[in-house]
Design an enzyme around this catalytic site. Structure first.
Site, mmCIF file in Angstrom:
data_model
loop_
_atom_site.group_PDB
_atom_site.id
_atom_site.type_symbol
_atom_site.label_atom_id
_atom_site.label_comp_id
_atom_site.label_asym_id
_atom_site.label_seq_id
_atom_site.Cartn_x
_atom_site.Cartn_y
_atom_site.Cartn_z
ATOM 1 N N ASP A 107 0.837 -1.199 0.000
ATOM 2 C CA ASP A 107 0.000 0.000 0.000
ATOM 3 C C ASP A 107 0.872 1.249 0.000
ATOM 4 O O ASP A 107 2.041 1.208 0.392
ATOM 5 C CB ASP A 107 -0.876 0.036 1.264
ATOM 6 C CG ASP A 107 -1.847 -1.118 1.316
ATOM 7 O OD1 ASP A 107 -2.164 -1.679 0.249
ATOM 8 O OD2 ASP A 107 -2.280 -1.465 2.435
ATOM 9 N N LYS A 108 0.271 2.353 -0.369
ATOM 10 C CA LYS A 108 1.022 3.612 -0.444
ATOM 11 C C LYS A 108 1.716 3.925 0.902
ATOM 12 O O LYS A 108 2.854 4.361 0.936
ATOM 13 C CB LYS A 108 0.061 4.746 -0.822
ATOM 14 C CG LYS A 108 0.745 6.056 -1.040
ATOM 15 C CD LYS A 108 -0.243 7.099 -1.521
ATOM 16 C CE LYS A 108 0.402 8.482 -1.486
ATOM 17 N NZ LYS A 108 -0.564 9.540 -1.731
#
Ligand code: URA
Length: 244
Positions: A107-108
């Site tokens: 994920d970011k």
């Protein structure tokens, strides 16, 4: 027919030097091909047939490139994005020109181990569900993970939104920190499993993937080529090898 490559390109392809650094090394007489110093960056060499050294060290040329990155938060696991920085933006031009792709996705806001490679077959094998490659994450949570959570992870969970999660490892490290081991990689899986237990994730970092462990000397955003040993391990053909 043997493949002839420019000497400076060949060195830059290893990911150890930029093209400019490779040229400088060559011009300074620090590169040998089959025992002889070669000072022309444009000299053509067949890497499969020749033995090379640079700065006194053997240079191992590989057809494919394997990069270990400590992905920082705030960067997308993607090859390009119109608005946001991607992990590819953290690499120098020489490497960006190759068709490197992240193996799996973080994920970011997740940090940690990310493998990037142009070896599509390996990426496919590492990601195939039947390969059962263990991924280990360090998580900090809101709320304290307890023995019931450990048991629920071990038993496998079906989340409220219907996501079926196989048995996973959960090890308590402290009141608000734990290690999670997954053998699959569903969307936001660690966050969703811990949130389902009422312990939302505050911070997440991947520590390992199969036999490949994050080099803790790599600061967030830093990267390096895999060592020969790491490449050999990660390329292990069977699920057993991949899983350690
Ligand atoms: N699980 C998550 O929730 N996020 C990641 O980035 C990786 C695994």
């Amino acid at each position: 027919m043997a493949e002839q490559l420019r000497l400076d390109k060949l060195l830059a392809d290893t990911g150890l030097w930029s093209r400019k650094e490779a040229r400088d090394l060559i011009r300074r007489g620090q590169v040998t091909v089959d025992g002889a110093v070669v000072k022309q960056p444009e000299a053509k060499v067949d890497p499969a047939q020749s033995s090379l050294t640079a700065a006194g060290q053997p240079v191992v040329w590989q057809k494919y490139t394997y990069i270990m990155m400590n992905k920082p938060g705030g960067v997308l696991t993607a090859t390009e994005d119109r608005r946001q920085p991607t992990v590819l933006d953290l690499l120098p031009q020489e490497l960006r020109r190759k068709q490197l792709r992240p193996v799996g996705r973080l994920d970011k806001d997740t940090e940690g181990l990310l493998l990037l490679t142009d070896d599509g077959a390996l990426a496919h094998r590492l990601l195939a569900p039947k390969s059962h490659v263990d991924k280990v994450y360090y998580a900090e949570t809101e709320g304290t993970v307890d023995e019931d959570d450990v048991a629920a992870f071990a038993a496998g969970m079906t989340l409220g939104d219907g996501l079926v999660c196989q048995s996973a490892g959960l090890e308590r490290l402290g009141p608000d920190r734990c290690l999670v081991t997954l053998r699959e990689g569903k969307f936001h899986q660690v966050k969703r499993m811990l949130a389902a237990r009422g312990k939302p994730v505050q911070y997440l970092k991947r520590l390992s993937m199969g036999a490949l462990t994050l080099d803790e000397a790599l600061e967030p955003g830093a990267w390096r080529p895999l060592t020969e040993e790491e490449t050999r391990k990660v390329k292990g053909k069977t699920g057993g090898d991949l899983a350690k």
